[in-house]
Design an enzyme around this catalytic site. Structure first.
Site, PDB file in Angstrom:
ATOM      1  N   ALA A   1     -15.042  -8.098  46.588  1.00 53.82           N
ATOM      2  CA  ALA A   1     -15.716  -9.403  46.653  1.00 53.82           C
ATOM      3  C   ALA A   1     -17.011  -9.328  47.484  1.00 53.82           C
ATOM      4  CB  ALA A   1     -14.770 -10.419  47.280  1.00 53.82           C
ATOM      5  N   PRO A   2     -18.042 -10.059  47.136  1.00 56.51           N
ATOM      6  CA  PRO A   2     -18.122 -11.042  46.050  1.00 56.51           C
ATOM      7  C   PRO A   2     -18.405 -10.465  44.671  1.00 56.51           C
ATOM      8  CG  PRO A   2     -20.162 -11.042  47.316  1.00 56.51           C
ATOM      9  CD  PRO A   2     -19.246 -10.052  47.984  1.00 56.51           C
ATOM     10  N   GLY A   3     -18.458  -9.143  44.534  1.00 54.82           N
ATOM     11  CA  GLY A   3     -18.428  -8.600  43.187  1.00 54.82           C
ATOM     12  C   GLY A   3     -19.731  -8.033  42.656  1.00 54.82           C
TER      13      GLY A   3
ATOM     14  N   ASP B   1      -4.133  -5.894  49.777  1.00 53.30           N
ATOM     15  CA  ASP B   1      -4.650  -5.105  50.896  1.00 53.30           C
ATOM     16  C   ASP B   1      -4.824  -3.654  50.429  1.00 53.30           C
ATOM     17  OD1 ASP B   1      -5.048  -3.701  53.221  1.00 53.30           O
ATOM     18  OD2 ASP B   1      -3.467  -4.722  54.351  1.00 53.30           O
TER      19      ASP B   1
ATOM     20  N   ASP C   1     -15.960   0.084  49.049  1.00 55.37           N
ATOM     21  CA  ASP C   1     -17.137  -0.533  49.691  1.00 55.37           C
ATOM     22  C   ASP C   1     -16.593  -1.252  50.917  1.00 55.37           C
ATOM     23  OD1 ASP C   1     -19.692  -1.404  50.118  1.00 55.37           O
ATOM     24  OD2 ASP C   1     -19.606  -3.031  48.658  1.00 55.37           O
TER      25      ASP C   1
ATOM     26  N   CYS D   1     -22.505  -0.847  54.475  1.00 56.47           N
ATOM     27  CA  CYS D   1     -23.869  -1.306  54.758  1.00 56.47           C
ATOM     28  C   CYS D   1     -24.058  -1.235  56.271  1.00 56.47           C
ATOM     29  CB  CYS D   1     -24.145  -2.690  54.187  1.00 56.47           C
ATOM     30  SG  CYS D   1     -22.973  -3.952  54.679  1.00 56.47           S
TER      31      CYS D   1
HETATM   32  C1  SAM Z   1     -18.746  -5.097  52.082  1.00 57.33           C
HETATM   33  S1  SAM Z   1     -17.731  -6.316  51.375  1.00 57.33           S
HETATM   34  C2  SAM Z   1     -17.691  -5.809  49.700  1.00 57.33           C
HETATM   35  C3  SAM Z   1     -18.918  -6.170  48.891  1.00 57.33           C
HETATM   36  C4  SAM Z   1     -18.718  -5.979  47.398  1.00 57.33           C
HETATM   37  N1  SAM Z   1     -18.238  -4.648  47.085  1.00 57.33           N
HETATM   38  C5  SAM Z   1     -19.976  -6.257  46.605  1.00 57.33           C
HETATM   39  O1  SAM Z   1     -20.680  -5.319  46.216  1.00 57.33           O
HETATM   40  O2  SAM Z   1     -20.263  -7.428  46.339  1.00 57.33           O
HETATM   41  C6  SAM Z   1     -16.163  -5.853  51.940  1.00 57.33           C
HETATM   42  C7  SAM Z   1     -15.002  -6.597  51.322  1.00 57.33           C
HETATM   43  O3  SAM Z   1     -13.800  -5.964  51.757  1.00 57.33           O
HETATM   44  C8  SAM Z   1     -12.797  -6.935  51.814  1.00 57.33           C
HETATM   45  N2  SAM Z   1     -11.706  -6.366  52.621  1.00 57.33           N
HETATM   46  C9  SAM Z   1     -11.599  -6.282  53.966  1.00 57.33           C
HETATM   47  N3  SAM Z   1     -10.457  -5.664  54.316  1.00 57.33           N
HETATM   48  C10 SAM Z   1      -9.827  -5.342  53.158  1.00 57.33           C
HETATM   49  C11 SAM Z   1      -8.595  -4.714  52.848  1.00 57.33           C
HETATM   50  N4  SAM Z   1      -7.785  -4.262  53.820  1.00 57.33           N
HETATM   51  N5  SAM Z   1      -8.252  -4.585  51.556  1.00 57.33           N
HETATM   52  C12 SAM Z   1      -9.060  -5.027  50.553  1.00 57.33           C
HETATM   53  N6  SAM Z   1     -10.230  -5.646  50.800  1.00 57.33           N
HETATM   54  C13 SAM Z   1     -10.608  -5.794  52.078  1.00 57.33           C
HETATM   55  C14 SAM Z   1     -13.478  -8.146  52.391  1.00 57.33           C
HETATM   56  O4  SAM Z   1     -12.771  -9.338  52.056  1.00 57.33           O
HETATM   57  C15 SAM Z   1     -14.866  -8.070  51.719  1.00 57.33           C
HETATM   58  O5  SAM Z   1     -14.891  -8.880  50.579  1.00 57.33           O
END
Ligand code: SAM
Length: 437
Positions: free
Chosen positions: A259-261, A305, A324, A377
């Site tokens: 997310a947000p994708g 998770d 990511d 990032c």
């Molecule tokens: C850097 S953002 C991702 C951005 C996305 N890949 C994009 O390009 O739009 C990191 C994401 O990791 C999620 N996140 C954090 N801990 C996580 C976990 N243990 N398992 C899965 N997702 C997780 C967060 O909710 C957040 O949406």
């Protein structure tokens, strides 16, 4: 535009206070505050002033402190932020001083009534008279010079040595707007022509096959065909994820922190793959679904998770995994000036530990011969090169893929992109192949 210019200044002050006093993210508080502003010029002014005040907060905070007789406390603390916003404007010099003072006084009236307008007027006029003397007496500390908290300056200096001042300064430059063209729907050059016809100038940087970079910022609503899925907003560096994945049609792909994708959509625009988009945050995951719908794309959305695949994995391995990871976001500070004030030093090691846990939990889900791409990032080595090195040490069946076949990339696994490099945000990529069993 409001006649007296009060509303955008009041909104900027409220937004800065929400970030600095209440630890709220600017992207969370600003939309609601901006809703009260009818005019798009007011909205962009409020956004610019709030961001500018956050970038230069230590110096502005010091100046307000030097100019008021006693600290503004309780409900009057709003005026501390309003004064900081006005001082930022006075230093920036885009409007005549008298117009800035007039607007700030009107904003004070909006926020706190007539009572303290005299104080705001007096402080700002005193700054006008004593400007040279006050600016010369600003303490020459790294925090005031760079506009970052001390712990972050120390970490960047320890990671980058002599290059640190340039990196910190690049984080204070307003970023360009990058687009990603949905080449399933339109060729990049054809979309560029649509932009030109709409009076928006863009260049097509080499090495970014799907990207256009705008010469000036534009409102999303001004982008032709946005609602029809011709284009998305995505920084150039974020667009490398799809390159590193080296995708083929028909593959099973896991986007583990989706997310947000943005990257989910890019993968699906590139290739016909079976994609699982996972995120721990169900609400954020719904934004992935909305984005894909706009672009005419489809994925299996899973709230779960990444560190606990037993809860959601169907037991079929993936050919490609993108992690990511949740990170310090220190590479995107130029886009999100609040991050430097919201993060704490102690967050960094906690995030690095979580990144390692997620990588270890997902590695067994990768098909032998498959590729895992790790992205952040972040600027900080503990989340990047050090994370990749430790991962390779822990997994004998992982080989880091070097960057030689990526134009202009150094021949080693892992690539740090610094903020401003090619006009991009700061990002890190590391790709590893799983050896056959
Ligand atoms: C850097 S953002 C991702 C951005 C996305 N890949 C994009 O390009 O739009 C990191 C994401 O990791 C999620 N996140 C954090 N801990 C996580 C976990 N243990 N398992 C899965 N997702 C997780 C967060 O909710 C957040 O949406």
């Amino acid at each position: 535009m409001t006649r007296d210019g009060s509303e955008p200044r009041a909104v900027a002050a409220q937004a800065a206070q929400a970030v600095l006093d209440r630890g709220r993210a600017l992207d969370t508080v600003l939309p609601a505050l901006l809703e009260g502003l009818g005019d798009s010029r007011d909205r962009s002014l409020a956004r610019r002033l709030a961001s500018g005040a956050l970038r230069d907060w230590p110096a502005l905070d010091w100046l307000v402190g030097a100019l008021v007789d006693k600290p503004l406390k309780g409900r009057n603390r709003q005026l501390h932020f309003l004064l900081a916003v006005a001082l930022h404007e006075l230093r920036d010099g885009r409007e005549p001083d008298h117009a800035i003072v007039h607007a700030a006084v009107a904003a004070a009236r909006c926020l706190r009534g007539q009572r303290l307008t005299g104080l705001v007027n007096g402080v700002l006029r005193a700054f006008g008279r004593r400007r040279g003397e006050l600016l010369a007496s600003l303490p020459d500390t790294p925090v005031l010079r760079f506009g970052y908290p001390g712990w972050l300056i120390k970490r960047v200096e320890s990671d980058y040595g002599d290059a640190a001042p340039g990196i910190l300064a690049a984080g204070n430059e307003p970023p360009p707007l990058w687009l990603r063209v949905n080449r399933r729907r339109i060729a990049r050059d054809d979309y560029r022509e649509l932009l030109e016809r709409a009076g928006i100038e863009a260049d097509a940087p080499a090495g970014f096959p799907d990207a256009l970079r705008l010469a000036e910022r534009a409102a999303i609503s001004a982008l032709p065909g946005f609602e029809d899925g011709l284009v998305s907003v995505q920084d150039g560096a974020a667009q490398f994820a799809a390159d590193y994945l080296d995708l083929r049609d028909g593959q099973r792909v896991l986007d583990a922190c989706a997310a947000p994708g943005g990257k989910t959509a890019h993968i699906l625009e590139r290739r016909d793959v079976g994609l699982t988009a996972l995120d721990i945050d169900g609400e954020r995951l719904s934004r992935v679904g909305n984005g894909l719908e706009r672009l005419g794309l489809d994925a299996r959305l899973v709230a779960g998770d990444a560190a606990r695949p037993d809860d959601w994995w169907d037991g079929k391995r993936f050919d490609r995994i993108l992690v990511d990871a949740p990170c310090s976001a220190t590479g995107v500070i130029r886009r999100h000036p609040d991050i430097r004030w919201l993060r704490r030093d102690e967050d960094i090691d906690r995030l690095a530990a979580l990144q390692g846990t997620i990588l270890d939990a997902l590695w067994p889900l990768l098909e032998p011969g498959g590729i895992l791409v790790y992205a952040t990032c972040s600027l900080l080595r503990v989340e990047n090169d050090e994370q990749a090195r430790a991962f390779l040490e822990r997994h004998a069946d992982a080989r880091g893929i070097d960057n030689t076949d990526m134009p202009g990339r150094p021949a080693r696994p892992g690539r740090q992109i610094l903020p401003g490099e090619h006009g991009c945000d700061g990002f890190y990529y590391f790709a590893a192949r799983r050896l056959p069993e």
